[in-house]
Design an enzyme around this catalytic site. Structure first.
Site: not given
Ligand code: F6R
Length: 244
Positions: A142, A137, A67, A135
């Site tokens: 989401e 995701h 992303d 959450n």
């Molecule tokens: C990042 C992504 C997100 C993160 C998630 C966890 O490319 O796609 O889904 O993997 O928000 O983020 P961290 O590792 O910072 O807790």
């Protein structure tokens, strides 16, 4: 789902690297799906160390990132393009033309989705690295995102923006949209390697592993993938039944 519980983030990163290294050893032309965020940083450091010390080559490796934020330029300090170069790509011998990151800085976002999706449908990711949101995701998919989704533009939930605020000067500076691979794209990968650490992730991990499969819990779809390795620290694993 294979679950590996490690004592801390350092161990987690070591275990994650072992899984990734096996893929690279078996196929020097592997297609890697990569994530940003804090969870894979230790894994990327292990890849850099290994490249330095054991000359593991990325010359023929192709990468696809999950992303990118919409509305900030590629060279913005918080873009995922910048993150990936600062945390990994600048320190390994990957060819720039083999790096794929969706573009969130273009006027025609729908076309950017079509283009990225087209690239994804012409390949199969050998191993997709994932973090998980508090959450549940995955990517920026989401809660409520269709399991059939492909690359698309998302409106970021308040919780996700608050979680990411620490990287920006203020909440207002956190982009409100992102471009992300869809859940269907993620599920198409041959193997999934999901990393999570800290108490903040414990409920999401429990819901993903033990809860009902539901679009309200995006990561729960991984229960249906037949090759998923989840590497956790003790805190992230703390609500799982077998940990009690
Ligand atoms: C990042 C992504 C997100 C993160 C998630 C966890 O490319 O796609 O889904 O993997 O928000 O983020 P961290 O590792 O910072 O807790």
């Amino acid at each position: 789902m294979k679950i590996i519980v490690t004592k801390d983030y350092q161990e987690l990163s070591k275990e994650a690297f072992k899984v990734l290294k096996t893929v690279l050893d078996n196929n020097p032309q592997a297609v890697l799906g990569l994530a940003t965020g804090s969870s894979p940083i230790g894994l990327y450091q292990a890849m850099i160390e290994d490249h330095k010390n054991h000359q593991t080559s990325y010359q023929d490796v192709v990468t696809f990132n999950l992303d990118e934020y919409v509305g900030i330029s590629k060279d913005h300090s918080q873009s995922y393009y910048t993150f990936m170069h600062e945390k990994l790509f600048n320190f390994i011998d990957i060819k720039p033309e083999n790096i794929n990151i969706p573009s969130g800085a273009t006027k025609d976002l729908q076309q950017a989705c079509i283009d990225y999706n087209e690239k994804l449908s012409n390949t199969q990711i050998d191993i997709q690295v994932l973090g998980i949101g508090s959450n549940a995701h995955i990517g920026f998919n989401e809660p409520g995102t269709s399991f059939e989704s492909e690359t698309h533009i998302v409106e970021l939930k308040e919780k996700t923006r608050l979680d990411n605020q620490r990287f920006f000067d203020s909440l207002d500076d956190v982009p409100s949209k992102a471009i992300t691979m869809g859940i269907k794209n993620i599920m198409h990968a041959k193997q999934i390697l999901l990393l999570a650490y800290g108490k903040n992730k414990a409920q999401a991990i429990k819901d993903m592993v033990e809860g009902a499969i539901s679009e309200d819990v995006p990561a729960s779809i991984l229960q249906k993938h037949d090759n998923v390795i989840v590497v956790l620290d003790e805190e992230a694993a703390s609500l799982l039944k077998h940990e009690k």
